[in-house]
Design an enzyme around this catalytic site. Structure first.
Site, mmCIF file in Angstrom:
data_model
loop_
_atom_site.group_PDB
_atom_site.id
_atom_site.type_symbol
_atom_site.label_atom_id
_atom_site.label_comp_id
_atom_site.label_asym_id
_atom_site.label_seq_id
_atom_site.Cartn_x
_atom_site.Cartn_y
_atom_site.Cartn_z
ATOM 1 N N ARG A 163 0.478 -0.960 0.165
ATOM 2 C CA ARG A 163 -0.379 0.003 0.052
ATOM 3 C C ARG A 163 0.941 1.432 0.211
ATOM 4 O O ARG A 163 0.568 2.077 1.014
ATOM 5 C CB ARG A 163 -0.972 -0.074 1.208
ATOM 6 C CG ARG A 163 -2.001 -0.690 1.243
ATOM 7 C CD ARG A 163 -2.528 -0.413 -0.178
ATOM 8 N NE ARG A 163 -3.851 -1.866 0.394
ATOM 9 C CZ ARG A 163 -4.306 -2.993 -0.424
ATOM 10 N NH1 ARG A 163 -3.081 -4.025 -0.590
ATOM 11 N NH2 ARG A 163 -5.151 -3.857 0.177
ATOM 12 N N SER A 235 -11.157 -0.649 3.213
ATOM 13 C CA SER A 235 -10.004 -0.793 3.989
ATOM 14 C C SER A 235 -9.784 0.662 5.404
ATOM 15 O O SER A 235 -9.248 1.592 4.535
ATOM 16 C CB SER A 235 -9.228 -1.507 4.280
ATOM 17 O OG SER A 235 -9.179 -3.243 3.836
ATOM 18 N N GLU A 330 -5.193 3.938 6.576
ATOM 19 C CA GLU A 330 -4.695 3.912 4.805
ATOM 20 C C GLU A 330 -4.853 4.406 4.654
ATOM 21 O O GLU A 330 -4.963 5.461 3.143
ATOM 22 C CB GLU A 330 -5.217 1.887 4.298
ATOM 23 C CG GLU A 330 -5.080 1.676 3.381
ATOM 24 C CD GLU A 330 -6.117 1.251 2.635
ATOM 25 O OE1 GLU A 330 -5.723 1.167 0.970
ATOM 26 O OE2 GLU A 330 -6.166 0.155 2.406
HETATM 27 N N1 EPU Z 1 -10.862 -10.726 9.858
HETATM 28 C C1 EPU Z 1 -11.747 -11.232 11.391
HETATM 29 N N2 EPU Z 1 -13.140 -9.741 11.215
HETATM 30 C C2 EPU Z 1 -13.054 -9.201 10.276
HETATM 31 C C3 EPU Z 1 -12.287 -8.859 9.351
HETATM 32 C C4 EPU Z 1 -11.536 -9.812 9.009
HETATM 33 O O1 EPU Z 1 -11.458 -12.392 12.149
HETATM 34 O O2 EPU Z 1 -13.494 -8.287 11.081
HETATM 35 C C5 EPU Z 1 -10.390 -11.997 9.639
HETATM 36 C C6 EPU Z 1 -10.837 -13.154 8.093
HETATM 37 O O3 EPU Z 1 -11.404 -13.672 8.431
HETATM 38 C C7 EPU Z 1 -8.755 -12.826 7.655
HETATM 39 C C8 EPU Z 1 -8.088 -12.282 8.008
HETATM 40 O O4 EPU Z 1 -9.139 -11.374 9.294
HETATM 41 O O5 EPU Z 1 -8.617 -14.616 8.204
HETATM 42 C C9 EPU Z 1 -7.458 -11.016 6.139
HETATM 43 O O6 EPU Z 1 -9.186 -10.640 6.024
HETATM 44 P P1 EPU Z 1 -9.536 -10.473 4.815
HETATM 45 O O7 EPU Z 1 -9.468 -11.081 4.209
HETATM 46 O O8 EPU Z 1 -10.757 -9.993 4.864
HETATM 47 O O9 EPU Z 1 -8.309 -9.490 4.425
HETATM 48 P P2 EPU Z 1 -8.063 -7.807 5.063
HETATM 49 O O10 EPU Z 1 -6.902 -8.211 5.486
HETATM 50 O O11 EPU Z 1 -8.618 -7.677 6.342
HETATM 51 C C10 EPU Z 1 -6.999 -6.905 2.803
HETATM 52 C C11 EPU Z 1 -6.901 -5.208 2.313
HETATM 53 C C12 EPU Z 1 -8.184 -4.946 1.008
HETATM 54 C C13 EPU Z 1 -8.812 -6.806 0.818
HETATM 55 C C14 EPU Z 1 -8.282 -8.236 1.246
HETATM 56 C C15 EPU Z 1 -8.605 -9.114 0.177
HETATM 57 C C16 EPU Z 1 -6.061 -4.256 3.563
HETATM 58 C C17 EPU Z 1 -5.589 -3.176 4.114
HETATM 59 N N3 EPU Z 1 -7.083 -4.940 3.243
HETATM 60 O O12 EPU Z 1 -8.588 -7.189 4.236
HETATM 61 O O13 EPU Z 1 -8.096 -4.341 0.857
HETATM 62 O O14 EPU Z 1 -9.362 -6.892 -0.428
HETATM 63 O O15 EPU Z 1 -7.269 -7.638 2.124
HETATM 64 O O16 EPU Z 1 -7.755 -9.385 -0.314
HETATM 65 O O17 EPU Z 1 -4.156 -4.413 2.967
HETATM 66 C C18 EPU Z 1 -9.196 -1.811 1.007
HETATM 67 O O18 EPU Z 1 -8.085 -2.173 0.762
HETATM 68 O O19 EPU Z 1 -9.356 -0.786 0.976
HETATM 69 C C19 EPU Z 1 -9.140 -3.530 0.603
HETATM 70 C C20 EPU Z 1 -10.670 -3.499 1.132
#
Ligand code: EPU
Length: 345
Positions: A163, A235, A330
């Site tokens: 990012r 995010s 972010e």
């Molecule tokens: N999780 C929870 N509770 C929640 C949210 C997430 O337990 O409320 C757990 C999920 O179950 C999972 C882990 O945390 O095991 C990661 O969650 P997720 O796969 O949804 O991805 P993220 O790390 O929260 C990142 C990006 C997203 C992108 C997703 C999918 C960042 C800051 N965000 O989210 O990007 O869509 O991975 O690759 O890196 C964005 O940048 O606006 C965005 C949405």
């Protein structure tokens, strides 16, 4: 004066908060932009606004908001196996992804449904489901307002990181991205390594890119609120990276902690940290934390961006006190920031 004054930005940010730009300049060609460079450079505060999907206004913007309207998608090189596509900065990212995939030009399918414009994609090196824009980007063309030159930066020169890029590091308002070139492949080579995709498709590289695109859209639609329906900016925080020692210490106290090894440390799932702190689905006045994804703050009808920022700060302090981890936004915070005086928040 070619610049508009006191321009309302309410419809130009996906959080749909109320803000005005002191000065606002919309242009539809690089030549037009170059013709106004001296005037533009006389402003100390400049902000380039794309789709407004990664920004929170906490007040009016005191300075010049630049609003490019640069369109066009052109194939500039083509072989049996590859194409290089040049895309105007203001093209809608998701529509571009769909158009390319449907035409048989692959590599973008995991990045479907990310809100915003093509020009914003390299600024924060957008990423999802195991792919980042740096994996397919060839070069970025931009105007450097410091020197007044039209420059190109190769992928390597963009200094991409999680990012992050040289465009973000230089601060808003130095570079105006005008065009981006992508290297796409005509041979399907899908990346299904990321857990939600591997659990459906396995690690097979033979799944059709169109199927991956559709699945990514389904996963995102189930978890992430559609900004047009429930205003948000994706995010809100980055996933924080901590040392191995800190990770092990946290894992002992929180065995269910979700983290991924990166470099010498660990990237923690910030959504999990917030969720496990009991904040998911929380509502405060007309702002809240999304019920399916704790990393996303949502606007439930509030026009004052300061109240969203205040909720974000509460999340930061809760996470800091519970885990000893700092969450960094972010989303860009812009506008004059004065603490809200609203009661009861
Ligand atoms: N999780 C929870 N509770 C929640 C949210 C997430 O337990 O409320 C757990 C999920 O179950 C999972 C882990 O945390 O095991 C990661 O969650 P997720 O796969 O949804 O991805 P993220 O790390 O929260 C990142 C990006 C997203 C992108 C997703 C999918 C960042 C800051 N965000 O989210 O990007 O869509 O991975 O690759 O890196 C964005 O940048 O606006 C965005 C949405």
């Amino acid at each position: 004066m070619v610049f508009e004054q006191q321009k309302q930005l309410d419809l130009l940010n996906t959080f749909k908060v109320s803000a005005r730009a002191q000065y606002f300049y919309q242009f539809s060609s690089v030549e037009q932009l170059m013709g106004e460079l001296d005037k533009i450079r006389s402003f100390d505060n400049r902000l380039v606004l794309g789709g407004g999907s990664n920004i929170l206004f906490v007040g009016d913007y005191l300075g010049l908001v630049l609003y490019p309207q640069l369109f066009g998608i052109d194939i500039i090189e083509e072989t049996d196996k590859h194409v290089c596509v040049s895309v105007g900065a203001s093209e809608n990212w998701h529509e571009f992804v769909v158009t390319m995939t449907e035409q048989g030009f692959y590599g973008l399918e995991n990045l479907a449904l990310i809100p915003g414009t093509v020009g914003a994609s390299p600024v924060q090196n957008i990423g999802a489901y195991g792919v980042e824009v740096k994996d397919v980007l060839r070069l970025v063309e931009c105007v450097d307002l410091n020197s007044g030159e039209l420059l190109t930066f190769s992928n390597h020169e963009c200094e991409f990181d999680y990012r992050d890029s040289r465009f973000k590091k230089a601060g808003q308002g130095r570079y105006i991205v005008t065009r981006v070139e992508f290297n796409l492949t005509k041979t399907p080579q899908t990346n299904t390594s990321y857990q939600p995709l591997s659990s459906i498709f396995g690690d097979s590289a033979h799944v059709s890119p169109l199927k991956v695109l559709k699945k990514v859209c389904e996963i995102r639609q189930a978890k992430l609120p559609e900004p047009k329906v429930l205003p948000n900016a994706g995010s809100f925080f980055k996933n924080p990276v901590v040392t191995k020692q800190k990770y092990e210490q946290l894992k002992e106290s929180f065995p269910k902690l979700i983290a991924y090894p990166v470099g010498g440390g660990f990237k923690l799932a910030a959504g999990w940290l917030i969720d496990n702190a009991g904040l998911k689905g929380m509502q405060k006045g007309r702002v809240g934390i999304h019920k399916h994804q704790a990393l996303v703050l949502v606007n439930l009808g509030e026009s004052d961006g300061r109240l969203i920022w205040q909720l974000a700060k509460e999340v930061q302090s809760k996470v800091a006190s519970m885990y000893g981890v700092d969450l960094e936004p972010e989303v860009r915070i812009e506008g004059k920031s004065i603490e809200p005086t609203v009661q009861g928040v």
